[in-house]
Design a protein around this motif. Structure first.
Motif, PDB file in Angstrom:
ATOM      1  N   ALA A  61       4.227   0.689  -7.734  1.00 20.75           N
ATOM      2  CA  ALA A  61       3.651   0.420  -6.520  1.00 20.75           C
ATOM      3  C   ALA A  61       4.429  -0.157  -5.424  1.00 20.75           C
ATOM      4  O   ALA A  61       3.949  -0.277  -4.261  1.00 20.75           O
ATOM      5  CB  ALA A  61       2.450  -0.622  -6.653  1.00 20.75           C
ATOM      6  N   GLY A  62       5.523  -0.628  -5.786  1.00 20.57           N
ATOM      7  CA  GLY A  62       6.337  -1.008  -4.963  1.00 20.57           C
ATOM      8  C   GLY A  62       7.616  -0.161  -4.465  1.00 20.57           C
ATOM      9  O   GLY A  62       8.532  -0.385  -3.527  1.00 20.57           O
ATOM     10  N   ALA A  63       7.559   1.147  -4.938  1.00 20.27           N
ATOM     11  CA  ALA A  63       8.809   1.908  -4.803  1.00 20.27           C
ATOM     12  C   ALA A  63       8.774   2.361  -3.347  1.00 20.27           C
ATOM     13  O   ALA A  63       9.961   2.275  -2.950  1.00 20.27           O
ATOM     14  CB  ALA A  63       8.850   3.268  -5.883  1.00 20.27           C
ATOM     15  N   GLY A  64       7.635   2.539  -2.966  1.00 22.68           N
ATOM     16  CA  GLY A  64       7.640   3.012  -1.518  1.00 22.68           C
ATOM     17  C   GLY A  64       7.830   2.016  -0.410  1.00 22.68           C
ATOM     18  O   GLY A  64       8.677   2.212   0.459  1.00 22.68           O
ATOM     19  N   LEU A  65       7.701   0.842  -0.758  1.00 26.83           N
ATOM     20  CA  LEU A  65       8.192  -0.273   0.146  1.00 26.83           C
ATOM     21  C   LEU A  65       9.623  -0.569  -0.075  1.00 26.83           C
ATOM     22  O   LEU A  65      10.465  -0.429   1.194  1.00 26.83           O
ATOM     23  CB  LEU A  65       7.361  -1.328  -0.468  1.00 26.83           C
ATOM     24  CG  LEU A  65       8.090  -2.833   0.197  1.00 26.83           C
ATOM     25  CD1 LEU A  65       7.598  -2.945   1.713  1.00 26.83           C
ATOM     26  CD2 LEU A  65       7.795  -4.007  -0.696  1.00 26.83           C
ATOM     27  N   TRP A  66      10.374  -0.466  -1.247  1.00 21.66           N
ATOM     28  CA  TRP A  66      11.622  -0.523  -1.072  1.00 21.66           C
ATOM     29  C   TRP A  66      12.631   0.527  -0.679  1.00 21.66           C
ATOM     30  O   TRP A  66      13.453   0.378  -0.116  1.00 21.66           O
ATOM     31  CB  TRP A  66      11.978  -1.147  -2.602  1.00 21.66           C
ATOM     32  CG  TRP A  66      11.435  -2.285  -2.957  1.00 21.66           C
ATOM     33  CD1 TRP A  66      10.409  -2.552  -3.978  1.00 21.66           C
ATOM     34  CD2 TRP A  66      11.572  -3.637  -2.377  1.00 21.66           C
ATOM     35  NE1 TRP A  66      10.039  -3.811  -3.996  1.00 21.66           N
ATOM     36  CE2 TRP A  66      10.634  -4.288  -3.090  1.00 21.66           C
ATOM     37  CE3 TRP A  66      12.400  -4.051  -1.343  1.00 21.66           C
ATOM     38  CZ2 TRP A  66      10.448  -5.909  -2.771  1.00 21.66           C
ATOM     39  CZ3 TRP A  66      12.348  -5.539  -1.094  1.00 21.66           C
ATOM     40  CH2 TRP A  66      11.358  -6.329  -1.721  1.00 21.66           C
ATOM     41  N   ALA A  67      11.800   1.588  -0.506  1.00 18.27           N
ATOM     42  CA  ALA A  67      12.781   2.782  -0.139  1.00 18.27           C
ATOM     43  C   ALA A  67      12.685   2.729   1.595  1.00 18.27           C
ATOM     44  O   ALA A  67      13.422   3.742   1.999  1.00 18.27           O
ATOM     45  CB  ALA A  67      11.856   4.142  -0.545  1.00 18.27           C
ATOM     46  N   PRO A  82       0.530  -1.270  -0.082  1.00 20.18           N
ATOM     47  CA  PRO A  82       0.020   0.080   0.010  1.00 20.18           C
ATOM     48  C   PRO A  82       0.933   1.204  -0.095  1.00 20.18           C
ATOM     49  O   PRO A  82       1.992   1.312   0.339  1.00 20.18           O
ATOM     50  CB  PRO A  82      -0.950  -0.120   1.298  1.00 20.18           C
ATOM     51  CG  PRO A  82      -0.671  -1.653   1.566  1.00 20.18           C
ATOM     52  CD  PRO A  82       0.462  -2.166   1.267  1.00 20.18           C
ATOM     53  N   SER A  83       0.341   2.353  -0.714  1.00 17.30           N
ATOM     54  CA  SER A  83       0.954   3.452  -0.499  1.00 17.30           C
ATOM     55  C   SER A  83       0.815   4.476   0.780  1.00 17.30           C
ATOM     56  O   SER A  83       1.154   5.575   0.701  1.00 17.30           O
ATOM     57  CB  SER A  83       0.659   4.312  -1.926  1.00 17.30           C
ATOM     58  OG  SER A  83      -0.643   4.739  -1.853  1.00 17.30           O
ATOM     59  N   ASP A  84       0.069   3.811   1.760  1.00 18.62           N
ATOM     60  CA  ASP A  84      -0.391   4.417   2.772  1.00 18.62           C
ATOM     61  C   ASP A  84       1.145   5.093   3.614  1.00 18.62           C
ATOM     62  O   ASP A  84       1.822   4.393   3.831  1.00 18.62           O
ATOM     63  CB  ASP A  84      -1.009   3.620   3.603  1.00 18.62           C
ATOM     64  CG  ASP A  84      -1.424   4.084   4.971  1.00 18.62           C
ATOM     65  OD1 ASP A  84      -0.956   5.050   5.611  1.00 18.62           O
ATOM     66  OD2 ASP A  84      -2.391   3.460   5.818  1.00 18.62           O
ATOM     67  N   GLN A  85       1.278   6.243   3.588  1.00 23.89           N
ATOM     68  CA  GLN A  85       2.557   6.660   4.294  1.00 23.89           C
ATOM     69  C   GLN A  85       2.683   6.281   5.608  1.00 23.89           C
ATOM     70  O   GLN A  85       3.792   6.381   6.012  1.00 23.89           O
ATOM     71  CB  GLN A  85       2.488   8.430   3.883  1.00 23.89           C
ATOM     72  CG  GLN A  85       2.594   8.832   2.442  1.00 23.89           C
ATOM     73  CD  GLN A  85       3.788   8.219   1.631  1.00 23.89           C
ATOM     74  OE1 GLN A  85       4.885   8.352   2.158  1.00 23.89           O
ATOM     75  NE2 GLN A  85       3.591   7.506   0.847  1.00 23.89           N
ATOM     76  N   ALA A  86       1.695   6.149   6.342  1.00 28.45           N
ATOM     77  CA  ALA A  86       1.704   5.762   7.853  1.00 28.45           C
ATOM     78  C   ALA A  86       2.301   4.285   7.743  1.00 28.45           C
ATOM     79  O   ALA A  86       3.211   3.980   8.769  1.00 28.45           O
ATOM     80  CB  ALA A  86       0.396   5.887   8.503  1.00 28.45           C
ATOM     81  N   ILE A  87       1.985   3.458   7.018  1.00 30.52           N
ATOM     82  CA  ILE A  87       2.466   2.127   7.027  1.00 30.52           C
ATOM     83  C   ILE A  87       3.988   1.967   6.419  1.00 30.52           C
ATOM     84  O   ILE A  87       4.982   1.502   7.229  1.00 30.52           O
ATOM     85  CB  ILE A  87       1.692   1.287   5.857  1.00 30.52           C
ATOM     86  CG1 ILE A  87       0.357   0.954   6.773  1.00 30.52           C
ATOM     87  CG2 ILE A  87       2.662  -0.103   5.511  1.00 30.52           C
ATOM     88  CD1 ILE A  87      -0.396  -0.152   5.771  1.00 30.52           C
ATOM     89  N   LEU A  88       4.466   2.899   5.578  1.00 28.76           N
ATOM     90  CA  LEU A  88       5.605   3.017   5.028  1.00 28.76           C
ATOM     91  C   LEU A  88       6.475   3.650   6.013  1.00 28.76           C
ATOM     92  O   LEU A  88       7.756   3.295   6.392  1.00 28.76           O
ATOM     93  CB  LEU A  88       5.738   3.555   3.710  1.00 28.76           C
ATOM     94  CG  LEU A  88       4.865   3.292   2.541  1.00 28.76           C
ATOM     95  CD1 LEU A  88       5.078   4.034   1.327  1.00 28.76           C
ATOM     96  CD2 LEU A  88       5.390   1.735   2.203  1.00 28.76           C
ATOM     97  N   LYS A  89       5.922   4.652   6.744  1.00 32.64           N
ATOM     98  CA  LYS A  89       6.739   5.416   7.903  1.00 32.64           C
ATOM     99  C   LYS A  89       7.196   4.308   9.253  1.00 32.64           C
ATOM    100  O   LYS A  89       8.272   4.346   9.542  1.00 32.64           O
ATOM    101  CB  LYS A  89       6.092   6.549   8.461  1.00 32.64           C
ATOM    102  CG  LYS A  89       6.722   7.209   9.592  1.00 32.64           C
ATOM    103  CD  LYS A  89       5.839   8.277   9.838  1.00 32.64           C
ATOM    104  CE  LYS A  89       6.385   9.179  11.038  1.00 32.64           C
ATOM    105  NZ  LYS A  89       6.503   8.698  12.433  1.00 32.64           N
TER     106      LYS A  89
END
Length: 282
Positions: free
Chosen positions: A255-261, A218-225
């Motif tokens: 859609a995976g860019a945020g995850l790997w970052a 998900p692109s949810d910024q809270a999850i990625l944070k």
């Protein structure tokens, strides 16, 4: 020739009791001894108490490894319940890598003496130890020998309940036994609250994260944070696919860019079970 039997418990060694099927000491040992070729010396190491495989974990894996290493150079059969067979297959495959041991895992969907698959699986395991002696860990089940490093239990009832997914070669593990660090397998799902993920990660030393497809999240910024902060705090998070086969290919989808970052590790082709063991041993 010598053979080591390590009996941990599981359906294969159960018998009917007043409250249903329960472990019976001596059942598996007798069945193996009766099927051995003449001239083979059997050594037995039996868990006390015998356990359901739902209770298998790091302490049990260490006990199995200690028993194997107490009998250097001889082939081994490990009888075990099916529910966590994939975890134990990964644990033994990785912990014993490069030690030259031949280990055959064996279990069944029905107990010995009940007209099911137990006798056939045991016979296959014995034949494998007598015939090959090749280094590595395999599962003898439903007429096949499967590499144990990437086992998947894909059916909860049928005799043909296991598959094995190919695993990529890995370096020799830096550890050979399991410590008390806290790891778990977590699964991303639509609508997952970031607070829940953050709370779980706060209690762990690291985690396997089952992500979508070839490596999206998900692109949810809270999850990625939450993921990025856990990685920054020194917690290893190893991503694997929720798909049984195919593995991860970072960069395939935007859609995976945020995850790997976030700094999560790429588990590639690893099963969740293999990735979990990798965290413990590397």
């Amino acid at each position: 020739m010598q053979l080591l039997l390590i009996h941990t418990g599981g359906t294969i060694g159960m018998a009917p009791g007043p409250d249903g099927l329960a472990p019976m000491r001596g059942l598996v040992e007798k069945a193996v001894a009766e099927r051995l070729p003449a001239g083979v010396t059997l050594h037995s190491h039996v868990f006390d108490p015998l356990i359901d495989s739902a209770d298998m974990g790091p302490d049990g894996w260490n006990a199995i490894l200690s028993a194997i290493r107490a009998y250097p150079g001889i082939p081994v059969i490990v009888t075990h319940g099916t529910d966590t067979m994939a975890f134990t297959g990964a644990a033994l495959s990785q912990a014993l890598a490069g030690e030259g041991r031949s280990v055959i895992l064996c279990g069944s969907m029905t107990p010995i003496g009940m007209g099911g698959d137990a006798e056939g699986n045991l016979a296959l395991a014995i034949d494998a130890t007598m015939a090959t002696g090749d280094e590595g860990v395999q599962l003898a089940f439903a007429g096949s020998l499967l590499p144990a490093d990437g086992l998947v239990k894909h059916h909860s009832h049928e005799a043909l309940s296991f598959r094995s997914q190919p695993q990529q070669p890995q370096p020799t593990p830096s550890r050979r036994s399991f410590d008390t660090r806290r790891f778990a397998i977590l699964t991303l799902s639509p609508g997952l609250p970031a607070e829940a993920l953050e709370a779980v990660l706060a209690t762990l030393d690291g985690a396997v994260l089952r992500v979508f497809g070839a490596g999206t999240a998900p692109s949810d910024q809270a999850i990625l944070k939450a993921l990025a902060e856990a990685v920054a705090a020194g917690k290893r998070i190893r991503a694997v696919s929720q798909c049984e086969a195919g593995g991860l290919t970072p960069g395939t989808y935007a859609a995976g860019a945020g995850l790997w970052a976030t700094g999560v590790e790429n588990g590639g082709m690893e099963t969740p079970e293999a990735a979990l063991i990798r965290l413990w041993l590397n």
